[in-house]
Design a protein around this motif. Structure first.
Motif, PDB file in Angstrom:
ATOM      1  N   ARG A   1      -1.944   6.812  -5.090  1.00  0.00           N
ATOM      2  CA  ARG A   1      -0.699   6.482  -4.394  1.00  0.00           C
ATOM      3  C   ARG A   1       0.533   7.039  -5.097  1.00  0.00           C
ATOM      4  O   ARG A   1       1.655   6.821  -4.641  1.00  0.00           O
TER       5      ARG A   1
ATOM      6  N   GLU B   1       3.099   4.476  -1.162  1.00  0.00           N
ATOM      7  CA  GLU B   1       3.116   5.505  -2.187  1.00  0.00           C
ATOM      8  C   GLU B   1       4.361   5.302  -3.045  1.00  0.00           C
ATOM      9  O   GLU B   1       5.338   4.685  -2.628  1.00  0.00           O
TER      10      GLU B   1
ATOM     11  N   ASP C   1       0.834  -1.204   0.000  1.00  0.00           N
ATOM     12  CA  ASP C   1       0.000   0.000   0.000  1.00  0.00           C
ATOM     13  C   ASP C   1       0.868   1.253   0.000  1.00  0.00           C
ATOM     14  O   ASP C   1       0.422   2.344   0.351  1.00  0.00           O
TER      15      ASP C   1
END
Length: 266
Positions: free
Chosen positions: A172, A126, A124
């Motif tokens: 993201r 960025e 998850d």
């Protein structure tokens, strides 16, 4: 009223960094530098174990892991600040995320390692995608553009679409036009002048101008003496970017504070 861009403090855990001469190449020195950046007001710490200066040679996977992972582990013993791993290698990114990083800063825009897409998609985290013409060992040989802003905009748009097609949520992704990476002085100046155009991509924009050669071309200062020039550019971009990647967090914070006060005055 704006809160201004987030400030990303740089820790180069390399013996051949262009900007600091390898002053953070040992773990204790790197830990203390990270602590100082945090105390100076960094919002994010960006850790890199491979120099990407012009004409730099790549380093091995093992060396990059040995330089970066212990530092992430050490920072996590005293701070929960977001950590970015500056790498083109999927395995370094994977281990960094396991150790506590939450952002992958890939100067190859996820083109350097075929496994990087999977690492990002399976996490998850960025990701920062940056434009670079060529590679660090070739990028400054003879960079050319017909329309530097338009060409880099199109490149970043294509990379955004590629990552989205791989199942990576665009929310993201952060975009970076890559100041100094395959650009001449006028290319860098044009990119900074028109940096707000990259907001049209719909993603946060990072500006990585700190201590770069173009500032030396303009001021005559060596890399270690370019923090004032870096802070000036940071202040000029107060309302134009979302992140500033810098070496001297304290100087940048001061410049942003003054620029923000002026912008909010009656």
């Amino acid at each position: 009223m704006t809160d201004g861009p987030r400030v990303m403090g740089i820790v180069n855990v390399t013996p051949d960094s262009f900007s600091d001469g390898g002053s953070c190449s040992d773990l204790p020195g790197a830990v203390e530098h990270a602590r100082m950046l945090i105390e100076s007001g960094a919002d994010i710490i960006d850790i890199g174990g491979e120099s990407t200066r012009p004409f730099a040679d790549p380093v091995s996977l093992g060396a990059e892991l040995e330089r970066t992972i212990p530092l992430i582990n050490a920072i996590r013993t005293f701070s929960d600040i977001p950590i970015s791993i500056d790498t083109r290698k999927a395995e370094v990114a994977r281990q960094a995320l396991t150790a506590g990083a939450s952002l992958i800063n890939d100067i190859s825009a996820v083109r350097g390692d075929p496994d990087m897409l999977a690492v990002i998609a399976d996490s998850d985290a960025e990701v920062i995608i940056m434009h670079m013409q060529g590679t660090p060992d070739t990028m400054q040989v003879d960079p050319r553009y017909e329309d530097v802003v338009g060409e880099i905009y199109d490149f970043l748009a294509e990379r955004l679409a590629t990552l989205a097609a791989a199942g990576i949520d665009p929310a993201r992704i952060i975009v970076d036009p890559g100041i100094g990476f395959g650009k001449r002085l006028q290319h860098n100046l044009s990119l900074i002048k028109h940096i707000d155009r990259f907001a049209g991509l719909g993603r946060p924009v990072l500006l990585g101008h700190s201590r770069k050669r173009f500032l030396g071309d303009l001021t005559g200062c060596p890399a270690q003496d370019r923090d004032l020039a870096t802070a000036v550019v940071s202040a000029l971009c107060l309302d134009k970017v979302s992140l500033l990647r810098v070496h001297d967090v304290a100087a940048t914070r001061q410049a942003l504070r003054i620029a923000q006060a002026i912008s909010q005055a009656d």
